[in-house]
Write a protein that holds these residues in place. Structure first.
Motif, PDB file in Angstrom:
ATOM      1  N   GLY A 149      -0.258 -23.889  -5.297  1.00 22.95           N
ATOM      2  CA  GLY A 149      -1.538 -24.163  -5.925  1.00 22.95           C
ATOM      3  C   GLY A 149      -2.156 -22.979  -6.630  1.00 22.95           C
ATOM      4  N   HIS A 150      -1.617 -21.769  -6.389  1.00 24.39           N
ATOM      5  CA  HIS A 150      -2.192 -20.569  -6.979  1.00 24.39           C
ATOM      6  C   HIS A 150      -1.599 -20.343  -8.370  1.00 24.39           C
ATOM      7  N   VAL A 151      -2.105 -19.324  -9.056  1.00 23.46           N
ATOM      8  CA  VAL A 151      -1.654 -19.002 -10.405  1.00 23.46           C
ATOM      9  C   VAL A 151      -0.180 -18.592 -10.391  1.00 23.46           C
ATOM     10  N   SER A 152       0.595 -19.151 -11.294  1.00 23.79           N
ATOM     11  CA  SER A 152       2.022 -18.829 -11.360  1.00 23.79           C
ATOM     12  C   SER A 152       2.229 -17.383 -11.815  1.00 23.79           C
ATOM     13  N   PRO A 153       3.346 -16.757 -11.412  1.00 23.56           N
ATOM     14  CA  PRO A 153       3.611 -15.366 -11.783  1.00 23.56           C
ATOM     15  C   PRO A 153       4.421 -15.265 -13.065  1.00 23.56           C
ATOM     16  N   THR A 154       4.033 -14.339 -13.920  1.00 25.02           N
ATOM     17  CA  THR A 154       4.782 -14.120 -15.160  1.00 25.02           C
ATOM     18  C   THR A 154       5.368 -12.715 -15.239  1.00 25.02           C
ATOM     19  N   THR A 155       5.206 -11.917 -14.183  1.00 27.35           N
ATOM     20  CA  THR A 155       5.855 -10.609 -14.074  1.00 27.35           C
ATOM     21  C   THR A 155       6.354 -10.431 -12.643  1.00 27.35           C
ATOM     22  N   ALA A 156       7.262  -9.489 -12.472  1.00 26.32           N
ATOM     23  CA  ALA A 156       7.756  -9.181 -11.123  1.00 26.32           C
ATOM     24  C   ALA A 156       6.627  -8.665 -10.237  1.00 26.32           C
ATOM     25  N   GLN A 157       5.687  -7.917 -10.829  1.00 27.56           N
ATOM     26  CA  GLN A 157       4.578  -7.390 -10.034  1.00 27.56           C
ATOM     27  C   GLN A 157       3.698  -8.519  -9.501  1.00 27.56           C
ATOM     28  N   HIS A 158       3.525  -9.581 -10.278  1.00 27.83           N
ATOM     29  CA  HIS A 158       2.769 -10.725  -9.783  1.00 27.83           C
ATOM     30  C   HIS A 158       3.402 -11.281  -8.512  1.00 27.83           C
ATOM     31  N   VAL A 159       4.741 -11.344  -8.486  1.00 29.57           N
ATOM     32  CA  VAL A 159       5.439 -11.843  -7.303  1.00 29.57           C
ATOM     33  C   VAL A 159       5.206 -10.904  -6.121  1.00 29.57           C
ATOM     34  N   ARG A 160       5.302  -9.601  -6.383  1.00 24.72           N
ATOM     35  CA  ARG A 160       5.072  -8.634  -5.306  1.00 24.72           C
ATOM     36  C   ARG A 160       3.631  -8.714  -4.806  1.00 24.72           C
ATOM     37  N   ASP A 161       2.695  -8.919  -5.713  1.00 23.28           N
ATOM     38  CA  ASP A 161       1.300  -9.073  -5.304  1.00 23.28           C
ATOM     39  C   ASP A 161       1.141 -10.278  -4.375  1.00 23.28           C
ATOM     40  N   GLU A 162       1.928 -11.303  -4.620  1.00 20.83           N
ATOM     41  CA  GLU A 162       1.825 -12.552  -3.863  1.00 20.83           C
ATOM     42  C   GLU A 162       2.498 -12.451  -2.495  1.00 20.83           C
ATOM     43  N   PHE A 163       3.681 -11.855  -2.449  1.00 20.50           N
ATOM     44  CA  PHE A 163       4.497 -11.897  -1.231  1.00 20.50           C
ATOM     45  C   PHE A 163       4.778 -10.531  -0.614  1.00 20.50           C
ATOM     46  N   GLY A 164       4.352  -9.455  -1.253  1.00 16.92           N
ATOM     47  CA  GLY A 164       4.648  -8.132  -0.722  1.00 16.92           C
ATOM     48  C   GLY A 164       6.149  -7.869  -0.732  1.00 16.92           C
ATOM     49  N   ALA A 165       6.634  -7.231   0.310  1.00 15.12           N
ATOM     50  CA  ALA A 165       8.053  -6.873   0.387  1.00 15.12           C
ATOM     51  C   ALA A 165       8.892  -7.949   1.065  1.00 15.12           C
ATOM     52  N   SER A 166       8.292  -9.100   1.357  1.00 19.18           N
ATOM     53  CA  SER A 166       9.018 -10.120   2.122  1.00 19.18           C
ATOM     54  C   SER A 166      10.026 -10.885   1.273  1.00 19.18           C
ATOM     55  N   ILE A 167       9.922 -10.801  -0.057  1.00 17.98           N
ATOM     56  CA  ILE A 167      10.823 -11.523  -0.953  1.00 17.98           C
ATOM     57  C   ILE A 167      11.566 -10.530  -1.832  1.00 17.98           C
ATOM     58  N   HIS A 168      12.875 -10.700  -1.944  1.00 14.70           N
ATOM     59  CA  HIS A 168      13.692  -9.884  -2.845  1.00 14.70           C
ATOM     60  C   HIS A 168      13.408 -10.322  -4.287  1.00 14.70           C
ATOM     61  N   VAL A 169      13.071  -9.364  -5.167  1.00 19.74           N
ATOM     62  CA  VAL A 169      12.656  -9.691  -6.536  1.00 19.74           C
ATOM     63  C   VAL A 169      13.581  -9.039  -7.549  1.00 19.74           C
ATOM     64  N   LEU A 170      14.061  -9.834  -8.495  1.00 21.90           N
ATOM     65  CA  LEU A 170      14.757  -9.306  -9.670  1.00 21.90           C
ATOM     66  C   LEU A 170      13.742  -9.197 -10.805  1.00 21.90           C
ATOM     67  N   ASP A 171      13.647  -8.027 -11.417  1.00 20.39           N
ATOM     68  CA  ASP A 171      12.677  -7.796 -12.481  1.00 20.39           C
ATOM     69  C   ASP A 171      13.319  -8.070 -13.833  1.00 20.39           C
ATOM     70  N   GLY A 172      12.740  -9.014 -14.571  1.00 23.87           N
ATOM     71  CA  GLY A 172      13.235  -9.317 -15.909  1.00 23.87           C
ATOM     72  C   GLY A 172      12.181  -9.109 -16.972  1.00 23.87           C
ATOM     73  N   GLY A 173      11.125  -8.344 -16.636  1.00 20.27           N
ATOM     74  CA  GLY A 173      10.056  -8.136 -17.594  1.00 20.27           C
ATOM     75  C   GLY A 173       9.129  -9.336 -17.678  1.00 20.27           C
ATOM     76  N   PRO A 174       8.137  -9.288 -18.564  1.00 16.27           N
ATOM     77  CA  PRO A 174       7.176 -10.390 -18.687  1.00 16.27           C
ATOM     78  C   PRO A 174       7.834 -11.658 -19.233  1.00 16.27           C
ATOM     79  N   ALA A 175       7.417 -12.807 -18.721  1.00 12.63           N
ATOM     80  CA  ALA A 175       7.916 -14.086 -19.215  1.00 12.63           C
ATOM     81  C   ALA A 175       7.446 -14.308 -20.650  1.00 12.63           C
ATOM     82  N   LYS A 176       8.327 -14.818 -21.496  1.00 14.79           N
ATOM     83  CA  LYS A 176       8.003 -14.971 -22.913  1.00 14.79           C
ATOM     84  C   LYS A 176       7.225 -16.251 -23.225  1.00 14.79           C
ATOM     85  N   VAL A 177       7.478 -17.311 -22.463  1.00 18.43           N
ATOM     86  CA  VAL A 177       6.748 -18.563 -22.689  1.00 18.43           C
ATOM     87  C   VAL A 177       5.446 -18.556 -21.903  1.00 18.43           C
TER      88      VAL A 177
END
Length: 340
Positions: A149-177
């Motif tokens: 229900g929260h705002v979707s993430p468009t950067t890897a940092q958004h994901v880290r802000d949401e889940f901290g270190a609990s989720i493994h994240v691949l960084d692909g830069g900002p989403a284009k769409v």
């Protein structure tokens, strides 16, 4: 913003985590996804648990380029194949009848399944590596990598802000769409748009020769689909979406010495004196639908961090070009309707 693309070793490591039933956040051209093995009910359950997502709310299966979408469905219709040829890889999800061997958990218990092939090179590398571990038939269930229900993430940092270190994240830069894929239902013998996105109904009609049915609230037989609840994509800060003449009284009533400012997202031509008001945090709205979509979720997250009292957003034009952004803003505002 610069980033270093994941190495082959990092892609291989992430694919191995998926193979072991763990979760990996990965970039797509739309938003970042929270990925798990679509063939593993335990991995799917981990996605639901991490997001706090209702178990009857389906997730989309992401497929590698060149993989066989027919593996996931009972029948790949002629229209589905035409749309795949036209728009894959890209931001179009197709809903079709689910093949019996595909876990019901991925579809929220329904007999349909949503499939798509993303165009982001990091997503494609991950999906290809994972699929190779499954004899070419690996798919990754990947709803947006945020709390439900929260705002979707468009950067890897958004994901880290949401889940901290609990989720493994691949960084692909900002989403284009910047907003989620178009969802088209083909599971009932006719095309029906369930969620607007970058691929428009007119784009779809150009390929299959039929304009899809549009959401009108009366399609009771439509399958449940990702991101179609009335309240969704919401920031934590209360949000109002109104024509500018309805926003002005709210702006005028806000004390000049208030502890917190009001955020105002509006066209510069509308904002007038409010753009410089001391009790207003003004953000000029992007001028075109593509830019607005690309910037929307990052803007909402930034305004959450700005610690404003309320976010006021000027309504957008009502047209086919703006329908996807209007959809996301309307659902975000719906989360606060009871607070008006």
């Amino acid at each position: 913003m610069t980033f270093e693309a994941p190495s082959v070793e990092q892609i291989t490591e992430a694919a191995a985590l998926l193979d072991a039933g763990q979760l990996v956040a990965f970039p797509t051209e739309t938003v970042y996804g929270l990925g798990g093995d679509a063939g593993n009910p335990e991995a799917i359950a981990r996605i639901y648990a991490a997001k706090g997502r209702p178990s009857n709310h389906p997730v989309i299966v992401h497929l590698a380029p060149g993989s066989d979408p027919a593996f996931w469905v009972q029948t790949l219709s002629a229209d589905a194949q035409k749309l795949i040829d036209a728009f894959w890889p890209g931001p179009l999800t197709l809903i079709l009848k689910r093949a019996p061997h595909v876990p019901a958990a991925v579809s929220g218990g329904q007999d349909s399944v949503g499939i798509r092939c993303p165009s982001h090179p990091v997503a494609q590398a991950l999906l290809t590596a994972f699929s190779s571990l499954r004899n070419g038939h690996g798919g990754v269930a990947g709803p947006s990598a945020n709390r439900f229900g929260h705002v979707s993430p468009t950067t890897a940092q958004h994901v880290r802000d949401e889940f901290g270190a609990s989720i493994h994240v691949l960084d692909g830069g900002p989403a284009k769409v910047g907003i989620e894929s178009t969802i088209l239902d083909l599971s009932r013998g006719f095309p029906a748009l369930l969620r607007p996105g970058h691929v428009s109904p007119a784009d779809i009609a150009d390929v299959i020769g039929t304009m899809p049915r549009l959401p009108d609230g009366a399609d009771a037989s439509a399958p449940r689909a990702s991101g179609t609840l009335k309240a969704h994509y919401a920031p934590r800060t209360p949000l109002r979406l109104l024509p500018f003449d309805a926003l002005e009284p709210l702006l005028a009533a806000h004390p000049l010495n208030a502890d917190k400012k009001l955020a105002l997202v509006a066209r510069t031509s509308s904002a007038g004196k409010w753009a410089d008001a001391p009790n207003v945090h003004f953000v000029a709205a992007p001028d075109d639908p593509q830019s607005y979509a690309r910037e929307l979720y990052g803007l909402l997250r930034k305004l959450d961090r700005a610690d404003v009292e309320r976010i006021l957003i000027e309504t957008l034009p009502v047209s086919a070009q703006w329908s996807a952004v209007n959809d996301r803003l309307g659902r975000a505002a719906a989360a606060f309707e009871e607070e008006k």
